[in-house]
Design a protein around this motif. Structure first.
Motif, PDB file in Angstrom:
ATOM      1  N   ARG A   1     -10.422  16.742 -13.119  1.00 34.37           N
ATOM      2  CA  ARG A   1     -11.636  16.110 -12.592  1.00 34.37           C
ATOM      3  C   ARG A   1     -11.403  14.670 -12.154  1.00 34.37           C
ATOM      4  N   LEU A   2     -10.326  14.478 -11.432  1.00 30.89           N
ATOM      5  CA  LEU A   2      -9.998  13.147 -10.924  1.00 30.89           C
ATOM      6  C   LEU A   2     -10.749  12.942  -9.609  1.00 30.89           C
ATOM      7  N   TRP A   3     -12.077  12.884  -9.729  1.00 34.71           N
ATOM      8  CA  TRP A   3     -12.887  12.866  -8.512  1.00 34.71           C
ATOM      9  C   TRP A   3     -13.143  11.490  -7.952  1.00 34.71           C
ATOM     10  N   SER A   4     -13.336  10.517  -8.853  1.00 37.87           N
ATOM     11  CA  SER A   4     -13.853   9.226  -8.386  1.00 37.87           C
ATOM     12  C   SER A   4     -12.880   8.580  -7.407  1.00 37.87           C
ATOM     13  N   PRO A   5     -13.436   7.964  -6.345  1.00 41.45           N
ATOM     14  CA  PRO A   5     -12.573   7.323  -5.353  1.00 41.45           C
ATOM     15  C   PRO A   5     -11.679   6.264  -5.998  1.00 41.45           C
ATOM     16  N   ALA A   6     -12.193   5.588  -7.042  1.00 43.07           N
ATOM     17  CA  ALA A   6     -11.403   4.533  -7.678  1.00 43.07           C
ATOM     18  C   ALA A   6     -10.141   5.136  -8.306  1.00 43.07           C
ATOM     19  N   ALA A   7     -10.303   6.283  -8.981  1.00 46.30           N
ATOM     20  CA  ALA A   7      -9.154   6.907  -9.638  1.00 46.30           C
ATOM     21  C   ALA A   7      -8.152   7.394  -8.602  1.00 46.30           C
ATOM     22  N   LEU A   8      -8.657   7.960  -7.510  1.00 45.88           N
ATOM     23  CA  LEU A   8      -7.765   8.433  -6.451  1.00 45.88           C
ATOM     24  C   LEU A   8      -7.032   7.270  -5.794  1.00 45.88           C
ATOM     25  N   TRP A   9      -7.777   6.173  -5.625  1.00 48.61           N
ATOM     26  CA  TRP A   9      -7.160   4.999  -5.009  1.00 48.61           C
ATOM     27  C   TRP A   9      -6.035   4.478  -5.900  1.00 48.61           C
ATOM     28  N   THR A  10      -6.248   4.511  -7.238  1.00 55.45           N
ATOM     29  CA  THR A  10      -5.201   4.043  -8.149  1.00 55.45           C
ATOM     30  C   THR A  10      -3.926   4.848  -7.934  1.00 55.45           C
ATOM     31  N   VAL A  11      -4.074   6.170  -7.819  1.00 54.15           N
ATOM     32  CA  VAL A  11      -2.905   7.022  -7.586  1.00 54.15           C
ATOM     33  C   VAL A  11      -2.219   6.624  -6.283  1.00 54.15           C
ATOM     34  N   LEU A  12      -3.042   6.467  -5.247  1.00 54.88           N
ATOM     35  CA  LEU A  12      -2.497   6.169  -3.925  1.00 54.88           C
ATOM     36  C   LEU A  12      -1.872   4.782  -3.887  1.00 54.88           C
ATOM     37  N   ARG A  13      -2.534   3.827  -4.548  1.00 55.78           N
ATOM     38  CA  ARG A  13      -2.021   2.459  -4.569  1.00 55.78           C
ATOM     39  C   ARG A  13      -0.680   2.403  -5.288  1.00 55.78           C
ATOM     40  N   ASP A  14      -0.615   3.041  -6.472  1.00 56.15           N
ATOM     41  CA  ASP A  14       0.639   3.019  -7.229  1.00 56.15           C
ATOM     42  C   ASP A  14       1.754   3.702  -6.454  1.00 56.15           C
ATOM     43  N   SER A  15       1.411   4.823  -5.779  1.00 53.34           N
ATOM     44  CA  SER A  15       2.436   5.523  -4.998  1.00 53.34           C
ATOM     45  C   SER A  15       2.904   4.654  -3.842  1.00 53.34           C
ATOM     46  N   THR A  16       1.947   3.991  -3.176  1.00 55.50           N
ATOM     47  CA  THR A  16       2.314   3.139  -2.047  1.00 55.50           C
ATOM     48  C   THR A  16       3.217   2.010  -2.518  1.00 55.50           C
ATOM     49  N   ARG A  17       2.841   1.404  -3.648  1.00 55.40           N
ATOM     50  CA  ARG A  17       3.635   0.275  -4.133  1.00 55.40           C
ATOM     51  C   ARG A  17       5.073   0.712  -4.404  1.00 55.40           C
ATOM     52  N   GLU A  18       5.223   1.825  -5.113  1.00 54.29           N
ATOM     53  CA  GLU A  18       6.576   2.238  -5.468  1.00 54.29           C
ATOM     54  C   GLU A  18       7.362   2.713  -4.238  1.00 54.29           C
ATOM     55  N   SER A  19       6.691   3.475  -3.357  1.00 53.69           N
ATOM     56  CA  SER A  19       7.383   3.989  -2.172  1.00 53.69           C
ATOM     57  C   SER A  19       7.853   2.848  -1.279  1.00 53.69           C
ATOM     58  N   VAL A  20       6.945   1.894  -1.021  1.00 55.81           N
ATOM     59  CA  VAL A  20       7.287   0.793  -0.122  1.00 55.81           C
ATOM     60  C   VAL A  20       8.439  -0.007  -0.705  1.00 55.81           C
ATOM     61  N   MET A  21       8.372  -0.249  -2.028  1.00 59.62           N
ATOM     62  CA  MET A  21       9.429  -1.015  -2.680  1.00 59.62           C
ATOM     63  C   MET A  21      10.780  -0.317  -2.477  1.00 59.62           C
ATOM     64  N   ILE A  22      10.808   0.999  -2.747  1.00 59.83           N
ATOM     65  CA  ILE A  22      12.072   1.735  -2.649  1.00 59.83           C
ATOM     66  C   ILE A  22      12.536   1.833  -1.196  1.00 59.83           C
ATOM     67  N   LEU A  23      11.606   2.158  -0.285  1.00 64.99           N
ATOM     68  CA  LEU A  23      12.002   2.329   1.116  1.00 64.99           C
ATOM     69  C   LEU A  23      12.498   1.013   1.720  1.00 64.99           C
ATOM     70  N   PHE A  24      11.890  -0.102   1.296  1.00 64.35           N
ATOM     71  CA  PHE A  24      12.341  -1.396   1.823  1.00 64.35           C
ATOM     72  C   PHE A  24      13.754  -1.702   1.315  1.00 64.35           C
ATOM     73  N   ILE A  25      14.021  -1.364   0.048  1.00 66.55           N
ATOM     74  CA  ILE A  25      15.383  -1.564  -0.470  1.00 66.55           C
ATOM     75  C   ILE A  25      16.350  -0.681   0.318  1.00 66.55           C
ATOM     76  N   ILE A  26      15.932   0.549   0.609  1.00 61.92           N
ATOM     77  CA  ILE A  26      16.803   1.449   1.369  1.00 61.92           C
ATOM     78  C   ILE A  26      17.121   0.855   2.743  1.00 61.92           C
ATOM     79  N   ALA A  27      16.068   0.347   3.410  1.00 61.86           N
ATOM     80  CA  ALA A  27      16.281  -0.225   4.745  1.00 61.86           C
ATOM     81  C   ALA A  27      17.182  -1.458   4.669  1.00 61.86           C
ATOM     82  N   ALA A  28      16.914  -2.324   3.684  1.00 56.87           N
ATOM     83  CA  ALA A  28      17.694  -3.556   3.565  1.00 56.87           C
ATOM     84  C   ALA A  28      19.132  -3.230   3.177  1.00 56.87           C
ATOM     85  N   ALA A  29      19.310  -2.254   2.274  1.00 50.85           N
ATOM     86  CA  ALA A  29      20.663  -1.869   1.883  1.00 50.85           C
ATOM     87  C   ALA A  29      21.391  -1.259   3.070  1.00 50.85           C
TER      88      ALA A  29
END
Lengths: 183, 438
Positions: free
Chosen positions: B265-293
């Protein structure tokens, strides 16, 4: 330590410049997040078309890769604001407060100069594709200036966020490297 | 200048810049830009945006944000706790069922998320308090989860394996398979140590078996079955030749998000945003390291450093196991300070030709490298997992977490030694499923 602070966000205090940059970074982050979500959906759609409808797909693979690249570049300022870019903060933690602040200023300046160079050449990279109307050499043949646009835009916003971090540091709104307490 | 000397200078400069506390990705860009500017002239900087963009322009990379979303959406629910509860209810014949179940849940969660800190947090949030409540020593409670969490990068899908596959142009599917048995081996070693340590602490009574009714066993299944089905589905899609890792990951991500919304029951937009925000943060961090490396490795090869190092190692007439030992120590030290993704991206392209020339299997090496990175995740000073545990169980001192984790480091070293003697542990499964590697 390569720490990932999960709950910290850059502080803005009452500084209007910091607030504007924070708003821009947030907006950029939302766009990045929605691009990632869109990439998930489009990839699923592609699989549906290919494996269920047994038709060939034309634009999806290229589109989702560009979405991911744009999400990465546009996500940079937002992730910087969330303190999500990992660093090795072993030395900063060991340093006394004053030296830590100096080091923080130097690293931020280095980052700003680096991004300045990247923005300059990134703009050239985009402009060339735009003025010569380059298209990707695929069936879809997308106009390349569109995906390339993420490069100058994302990097300039990232640079702005780094400048905002420097301002916040110099005004004492932010602690150097976000490290709390005296050592 | 001789490329080898230049390589030494680049290495020192890189260590120096990264230790300044600048973000890893920006630091790599700065080092690359400075050396390109000095030795290749101003014009070489023009190419930087194109290389950065080009390094990201890869469909295989898409699997990284997808697997991260998969992990983050499950981690946002109490699925981690459900997993070990279900395991405990079914494993009543096993002594010390709780710690065994927690480690098993770590392995299962690792099979869904691809990320170590995510695994640690998802299982540890409920698992650590529960273990302590039932009398397990703090060191075992914290250490087992810290160590169990590291499985996230070994058991497929694994973000580090994807990165290794991209950096070395090896098959990601094969890499995933190579991680399965070594992962299980580690889980086994971790379990043995946890049980022994608990027993030695005189906490034998907490190891006593508990009994559950069949009703209790079945009522929890609806909450864990969907996830188990997703794991099976992902494995089937990837190895049945149905889809590539990126495509599978996208379906997995969407399904996990939907399951989190429907079952938890992860319905609330706030909870979904948390998932999306955390995923974005980690993905961007890793992908930027990949590009820079990517820019970094471009610099290394355009200044002929990569080639010079490979040649130099080739002329060294050393025993291949001495070479492997030195490489392991180098990786271990690098892993103490840098996130796994950064180490792999910087080291793999240089090390791989050397490894292959010395007659080692690149897939076997990926596993050894990953276990090295796992050690870095639970040892100071980086020890990301230690801090995750510290965050979810703040009343266990960092010292206890640390001393609790050290025996698990020993388990990993044992696993590396076993892998050196029996490389089949890693390479048998991929060879059996996908045919011998060329």
């Amino acid at each position: 330590m390569a720490t990932l602070n999960t709950n910290s966000v850059a502080q803005t205090g009452n500084n209007p410049f910091l607030k504007v940059v924070a708003a821009l970074s947030n907006l950029s982050g939302w766009i990045a997040a929605s691009f990632i979500l869109l990439a998930v959906c489009v990839t699923c759609q592609m699989i549906f078309v290919r494996f269920v409808l047994n038709q060939s797909t034309i634009w999806q693979t290229e589109f989702v890769v560009y979405l991911m690249i744009a999400a990465t570049l546009l996500g940079l300022p937002y992730v910087q604001r969330l303190r999500g870019h990992v660093n090795v903060d072993l030395l900063p933690i060991m340093l006394p407060q004053a030296a830590r602040k100096t080091l923080a200023v130097i690293t931020l300046l280095l980052g700003i100069v680096m991004m300045g160079i990247m923005v300059f050449y990134g703009f050239e990279f985009w402009y060339e594709a735009w003025s010569r109307n380059w298209r990707s050499d695929t069936v879809w043949g997308v106009r390349l200036w569109i995906p390339y646009l993420a490069m100058p835009v994302g990097l300039i916003l990232y640079m702005l966020q780094l400048i905002a971090d420097l301002v916040a540091l110099l005004q004492g709104i932010e602690k150097p490297f976000g490290i709390e307490g005296e050592t | 200048m001789d490329p080898l000397t230049l390589g030494g200078i680049v290495a020192i400069a890189t260590v120096f810049v990264l230790f300044s506390g600048i973000s890893v990705a920006t630091g790599l860009l700065v080092v690359s830009a400075v050396f390109l500017l000095i030795f290749d002239g101003l014009r070489s900087l023009e190419l930087l945006p194109e290389i950065l963009f080009g390094k990201l322009d890869n469909f295989a990379l898409l699997s990284i944000p997808m697997f991260i979303i998969m992990g983050a959406s499950i981690a946002s629910t109490r699925a981690g706790a459900d997993l070990y509860e279900a395991l405990e209810r079914w494993l009543t014949r096993v002594p010390g069922g709780l710690v065994v179940s927690n480690l098993g849940a770590c392995a299962l969660f690792a099979a869904m998320s691809g990320s170590s800190p995510a695994t640690c947090a998802a299982i540890g949030k409920m698992g650590i308090p529960e273990m302590r409540k039932r009398g397990y020593p703090d060191g075992v409670a914290a250490g087992s989860i810290a160590a169990g969490g590291t499985l996230g990068i070994l058991i497929p899908p694994s973000v580090t394996m994807i990165v290794y596959g991209i950096a070395t142009e090896t098959s990601i599917g094969r890499l995933f398979l190579a991680g399965v048995f070594p992962g299980l081996l580690l889980v086994g070693l971790f379990m043995i140590w946890s049980l022994y340590s608990t027993w030695r602490h005189g906490s034998a009574e907490v190891l006593a078996k508990r009994s559950y009714t069949w009703r209790q066993r079945f009522e929890i299944m609806p909450r864990v079955l969907p996830f188990l089905l997703i794991i099976l589905g992902v494995l089937y899609a990837m190895y049945g030749g149905v889809a590539t890792p990126s495509e599978t990951a996208a379906v997995g991500a969407l399904l996990c998000l939907l399951i989190a919304m429907i079952i938890y029951r992860l319905w609330s937009p706030a909870a979904l945003w948390t998932v999306l925000r955390d995923s974005t943060r980690e993905s961007v961090m890793i992908l930027f390291i990949i590009a820079a490396a990517g820019v970094f490795s471009y610099m290394l090869s355009s200044l002929f450093i990569t080639q010079a190092i490979a040649e130099w190692i080739g002329t060294l007439d050393v025993n291949r196991w001495v070479l492997m030992g030195v490489i392991n120590i180098f990786l271990l030290v690098a892993g103490f300070f840098l996130p796994p993704v950064a180490v792999i991206l910087m080291a793999a392209p240089i090390l791989l030709p050397i490894i292959i020339a010395a007659g080692f299997d690149p897939y076997w090496f990926a596993v050894v490298l990953t276990i090295n990175m796992e050690i870095g995740l639970i040892s100071p000073p980086v020890g990301l997992n230690l801090y995750v545990i510290n965050g979810i169980a703040p009343d266990i001192s960092l010292k206890t977490i640390l001393s609790g984790s050290i025996p698990y480091v020993a388990c990993m070293v044992i696993a590396i030694i076993l892998l050196c003697f029996f490389p089949e542990i890693a390479v048998w499964l991929p060879n059996a499923v996908m045919g011998a590697a060329i």
